[in-house]
Enzyme design. Sequence first.
Site, PDB file in Angstrom:
ATOM      1  N   HIS A 161       0.845  -1.192   0.000  1.00 60.20           N
ATOM      2  CA  HIS A 161       0.000   0.000   0.000  1.00 60.20           C
ATOM      3  C   HIS A 161       0.880   1.241   0.000  1.00 60.20           C
ATOM      4  CE1 HIS A 161      -3.450  -2.590   1.782  1.00 60.20           C
ATOM      5  NE2 HIS A 161      -3.510  -2.540   0.462  1.00 60.20           N
ATOM      6  N   HIS A 296       2.839  -3.739   6.817  1.00 57.98           N
ATOM      7  CA  HIS A 296       1.868  -2.678   6.556  1.00 57.98           C
ATOM      8  C   HIS A 296       1.894  -1.690   7.725  1.00 57.98           C
ATOM      9  CE1 HIS A 296      -0.459  -4.399   3.103  1.00 57.98           C
ATOM     10  NE2 HIS A 296       0.124  -5.513   3.540  1.00 57.98           N
ATOM     11  N   GLU A 369       1.091  -5.005  11.071  1.00 58.24           N
ATOM     12  CA  GLU A 369       0.592  -3.633  10.977  1.00 58.24           C
ATOM     13  C   GLU A 369       1.413  -2.811  11.958  1.00 58.24           C
ATOM     14  OE1 GLU A 369      -1.512  -2.378   8.913  1.00 58.24           O
ATOM     15  OE2 GLU A 369      -2.730  -4.046   8.153  1.00 58.24           O
TER      16      GLU A 369
END
Length: 420
Positions: A161, A296, A369
Amino acid sequence: MVASVLRRFLVPLAAGALFLSALPSGSAIAEPSYDLYEVRGATTAQDRTEITATGAAIDQVGDDSVLVTATPDDAEAIGDLGYDVEVLDLPVPFAGPDSGYTTYGELLGVIDQMVADNPRIAAKSVIGRSHQGRDLVAVKISDNVRVDENEPEVLFVHAQHAREHLTVEMAVYLMRLLTDEYGSDPRITRLVDNREIWILPNVNPDGSEYDMAGSSWRNWRKNRQPNAGSSAVGTDLNRNWDYRWGCCGGSSSNPSSSTYRGSAPESATEVRVIADFVRSRVVGGEQQITTAIDFHTYSELILWPFGHTYSDVTTGMTRAEYDTHAALGRHMAAANGYTPQQSSDLYITDGSINDWLWGDQRIVNFTYEMYPRSAARGGFYPPSSVIARETARNREAVLRLLDYADCPYRIIGRQAAYCG
């Protein structure tokens, strides 16, 4: 209610945690705008899955609310489901991209210098190119680095991303850790001598460069590949993988949405390149990569498959296999303070690398994350002053994965059954 939300986020955002709600004016392509919304009334994973099915990307999960990146149309669809939706229109100046973050060009320079300084244990290869023609680079770290030895392989993937720039810094940290401390730290030396470590430091360079190229952060998530028949650009790389792609309401078929899954599995140029690379590590019918982490931001979580179903034991996942993921995830989380859980405990996702690496390739794998835990501490754009602290925070957690790469099932005492 909007005023109370603004009060909650205003101070930390003014200190440097910035969001941009729309693409800059004058863009050559009439792309949709993406805003940050608070959605109240979402208390369960099923609620959150219903919200993501609109095409919104959930950025942060609270006890009874979520923050989402969404188009106005997606936000309207969420409201139609009965949730209370408010745009967060933060009344603070948007700062330009933080120069402390590593650009694509700078990253290539870091890699070239690291390889030049460590030619026996580090090598760079170009495994393909992005949609816009940028090199997709793999860095291999191992003793006898130019020999394909019969050693367990570990894969680290970064920046699927675009706006998640801290993950590129994590790649830089890992490359330096494993080369700078080789020969001086006995544990790192042993791991480099007995593993083949693959680092893909930026798999979405088109998106990340676009996100940091303007006068403000662009809050861009997808790649930069045009979509036929639409002015909307980009596919969510982490919804484009060829395992249960589009199966379960965990991605969007709308090219304008943040979680657009693409026209077909591996339709995104970058996903196809990475998948081909992973498949190339099948030698003699056996996948050499045993473990992997996909990095991420944000929320400080360690997630394991599956994401496409709420079930743990299911088709493609036995109890022992699930327990191995869970035990290793908790073992790593004990080192970095993240929260460990199955991916679908948050909400359903389909077409993710998490599910593909396990379901298709049988690689024990996790999603990290990273920092921060909340939007209030910076969201996708924390100040670069946190980079050193938050990448080093994952040192022990990553080394624990490398420790178990020879046989992940050792962590539950099932090495005889699974590792022969």
